[in-house]
Design an enzyme around this catalytic site. Sequence first.
Site, mmCIF file in Angstrom:
data_model
loop_
_atom_site.group_PDB
_atom_site.id
_atom_site.type_symbol
_atom_site.label_atom_id
_atom_site.label_comp_id
_atom_site.label_asym_id
_atom_site.label_seq_id
_atom_site.Cartn_x
_atom_site.Cartn_y
_atom_site.Cartn_z
ATOM 1 N N ASP A 1 15.062 -1.205 4.451
ATOM 2 C CA ASP A 1 14.287 -1.801 3.352
ATOM 3 C C ASP A 1 13.575 -3.069 3.801
ATOM 4 O O ASP A 1 14.190 -4.128 3.934
ATOM 5 C CB ASP A 1 15.238 -2.116 2.182
ATOM 6 C CG ASP A 1 14.518 -2.737 0.997
ATOM 7 O OD1 ASP A 1 15.210 -3.270 0.091
ATOM 8 O OD2 ASP A 1 13.271 -2.701 0.954
ATOM 9 N N SER B 1 -4.763 -6.692 1.279
ATOM 10 C CA SER B 1 -5.585 -5.501 1.491
ATOM 11 C C SER B 1 -7.035 -5.877 1.155
ATOM 12 O O SER B 1 -7.287 -6.759 0.328
ATOM 13 C CB SER B 1 -5.099 -4.371 0.565
ATOM 14 O OG SER B 1 -6.021 -3.308 0.525
#
Length: 330
Positions: free
Chosen positions: A35, A199
Amino acid sequence: TSGSVATSPIDSSDDAYSIPVSIGTPAQVLNLDLDTGSSDLWVFSSLTTASEVNGQNIYTPSKSSTSKLVSGATWKVKYGDESTSSGVVYTDKVTVGGITASSQAVEVAKTVSASFTSNSDIDGLIGMGFDSLNSAKPSAVPTFFDNIIGNLDSPVFTADLKHNKAGSYDFGVIDSSKYTGSLTYVAVDTDPGYWKFTSSGYGIGSAAFKSTSVVGIADTGTTLLYLDTAIVKAYYATVSGASNSATYGGWVFKCSATLPNFVFGVGSAKITIPGSYINYSPVTTGSSTCFGGLQDSTDIGINIFGDVALKAAFVVFDGSDTPRLGWASK
Ligand SMILES: Cc1c(C=O)c(-c2nnc3c4c(C[n+]5cc6c(C)n(C)c(C)c6c(Cl)n5)n(C)c(C)c4cnn23)c(C)n1C
């Protein structure tokens, strides 16, 4: 050194991806969820409340000749889905993909919440986020990545998650046979401790790419892709009959719907998520209503590029002095 470990989806919905991790002497092998959105390595154990264990493999420190209790140390962690676990801390030998940390802090659960008990495919988590997210008290304990990074040929690990089939996590090496084209690197902001990046925009189906900054985290431990309301609405506007359901707590549509691809930008590069990855699963077994793999991040407070996004890419988690993420198509 470098190493590689296969990782498989735990079910047909790619809900999570587990890896075999060897703990102790002799080795006790547990299936942990790697994770990047958390930083505790914790396991079901012989100390876990018996009624909260249901088919998981457990770590029994007393059966390991190399286990040591970390006196006075405790931990308690809470995840985005409100699940929790807590316990005490040992150190022991931990090996992943042939790479060993000789004295790794292994957080041993004394109690876990119901969703952990109900999922026998996951025996714990191995957090690969930054130390600031570690929950151990009175002081944080290093992650597995922290403990091995100095011995790695290159201070990186990579994720090659796949839809409905085995992929791999590599440590210390970037295997260029696992991606196409070239890697595009983007800066990481390590505050508060996630692999947080920006992004460069998104595209829906064949529509024009929208250049806009979208800050989010690369999180192998989260199943779905969570983005801003405006992006999510624009996506489902192209899916006839889609609606944001209060009943199911997110965007749903007919399972027979054709879903457009979703493109997200990383610098000048573009990663295309096939529309099929955004058909996550029926809302209940056998239903003709399906839950979307792209959901709204408003209630979360941060955008999450979870497995729905990551399995469309090859991702380099670069832990060098200036941490960064490398992205490539595959
Ligand atoms: C803000 C946030 C999240 C941030 O992370 C998040 C989320 N999304 N997947 C997971 C998690 C997972 C991955 N996971 C998801 C699963 C789902 C959706 N289902 C049906 C099963 C059986 C799952 C299993 Cl076994 N495992 N695990 C193991 C843990 C501890 C998670 C914690 N949160 N989480 C949700 C649902 N939300 C709202």
